[in-house]
Design a protein around this motif. Sequence first.
Motif, PDB file in Angstrom:
ATOM      1  N   ASP A 237       0.831  -1.211   0.000  1.00 13.31           N
ATOM      2  CA  ASP A 237       0.000   0.000   0.000  1.00 13.31           C
ATOM      3  C   ASP A 237       0.861   1.255   0.000  1.00 13.31           C
ATOM      4  O   ASP A 237       0.542   2.249  -0.658  1.00 13.31           O
ATOM      5  N   LYS A 238       1.947   1.222   0.764  1.00 17.79           N
ATOM      6  CA  LYS A 238       2.827   2.393   0.804  1.00 17.79           C
ATOM      7  C   LYS A 238       3.444   2.658  -0.567  1.00 17.79           C
ATOM      8  O   LYS A 238       3.524   3.796  -1.015  1.00 17.79           O
ATOM      9  N   ARG A 239       3.878   1.582  -1.214  1.00 17.87           N
ATOM     10  CA  ARG A 239       4.492   1.758  -2.535  1.00 17.87           C
ATOM     11  C   ARG A 239       3.469   2.263  -3.550  1.00 17.87           C
ATOM     12  O   ARG A 239       3.795   3.104  -4.396  1.00 17.87           O
ATOM     13  N   ARG A 240       2.246   1.758  -3.464  1.00 18.51           N
ATOM     14  CA  ARG A 240       1.227   2.234  -4.405  1.00 18.51           C
ATOM     15  C   ARG A 240       0.948   3.716  -4.197  1.00 18.51           C
ATOM     16  O   ARG A 240       0.736   4.463  -5.166  1.00 18.51           O
ATOM     17  N   PHE A 241       0.947   4.157  -2.944  1.00 17.44           N
ATOM     18  CA  PHE A 241       0.721   5.581  -2.683  1.00 17.44           C
ATOM     19  C   PHE A 241       1.857   6.415  -3.275  1.00 17.44           C
ATOM     20  O   PHE A 241       1.626   7.418  -3.954  1.00 17.44           O
ATOM     21  N   MET A 242       3.094   5.999  -3.003  1.00 18.98           N
ATOM     22  CA  MET A 242       4.236   6.736  -3.538  1.00 18.98           C
ATOM     23  C   MET A 242       4.191   6.773  -5.069  1.00 18.98           C
ATOM     24  O   MET A 242       4.439   7.815  -5.688  1.00 18.98           O
ATOM     25  N   GLU A 243       3.861   5.646  -5.667  1.00 20.96           N
ATOM     26  CA  GLU A 243       3.802   5.594  -7.136  1.00 20.96           C
ATOM     27  C   GLU A 243       2.735   6.537  -7.683  1.00 20.96           C
ATOM     28  O   GLU A 243       2.951   7.204  -8.710  1.00 20.96           O
ATOM     29  N   SER A 244       1.581   6.600  -6.995  1.00 16.80           N
ATOM     30  CA  SER A 244       0.515   7.480  -7.488  1.00 16.80           C
ATOM     31  C   SER A 244       0.943   8.940  -7.422  1.00 16.80           C
ATOM     32  O   SER A 244       0.632   9.734  -8.323  1.00 16.80           O
TER      33      SER A 244
END
Length: 291
Positions: free
Chosen positions: A68-75
């Motif tokens: 979830d953290k990586r998806r947030f950063m990617e967005s």
Amino acid sequence: MTSTKNPIIPCELRSETKDRIAAYAEALIQTAPSIGDHGLSEQDFWDSGLFRSAIERLRGTQAAFTADKRRFMESILDFLAQKGEIERWTFAGNEERHDYEIVLPGGWLSVVETKGCLDGNNTNIFERPPHADEFVIWSLCQNPGSDPRHNAWSGIHTRLSAEEIHRGQKIDGVVIWDLICGTVGRPCPKLANPERATLLPNGRAVPPPCFYLFPRSIPNPRNNPNPAVWKLEEVRLLHTLWKNFQGLAQDIVQVQIETRMEGADVQRRTRFFRLGEEFSTSGWTAIRRAR
């Protein structure tokens, strides 16, 4: 100057949230023996340690889950790249001792190390790479039951300032911002004005981040006891986030770190400024680290 420990972040853990968590935990304890097909009597269930073991397993799973953290950063980074605000970004966490390398216009390299809530020993582990033009710590706290006011103070004064002085690892800025900011679990006071939310291409609306600017150079009690602090436009990643996510001047906090010798101890004091006014300060605190 005495300590004036006012909150350094606008959000807080609400009392109703704490009460709701406590009530749910109690309900879970009361119901635990009847959950699952373990076949144990209630007394055997508690004697077996099954409940405690299950809690520890869930804690470990939660702590290790970073998707979830990586998806947030990617967005966030994809959004900035699509707007032409950054040239490119890469996730470096698999090979390096930092997480993201972000190239801003002109080839400026901003290196980001992501952390959790800033209140644990993991916060002390970071390494500024020699090729970084700037180095930023980014807090991604996924625990709605933690206290952001305690975490921000613990991370910035107790841990990061001490590590910077003790290990000579320069930090240029800190961002506190993740995907539960602005949700029911952690409401954001900035969204009292709904126009301050930014809609991402994935349909998620996010509030403005919180920014903390650090000293330009590493504080040292003998030859650099009170270094000047960066301005927002000089830490380019923070400035880019600020101007693209509805930032206002009051979202910026300058973190002044002073040092001195007190006998054999190195002490530091952290002072926090917003809009040029000092609003919070620590007392003088000795750095306690293994030598």
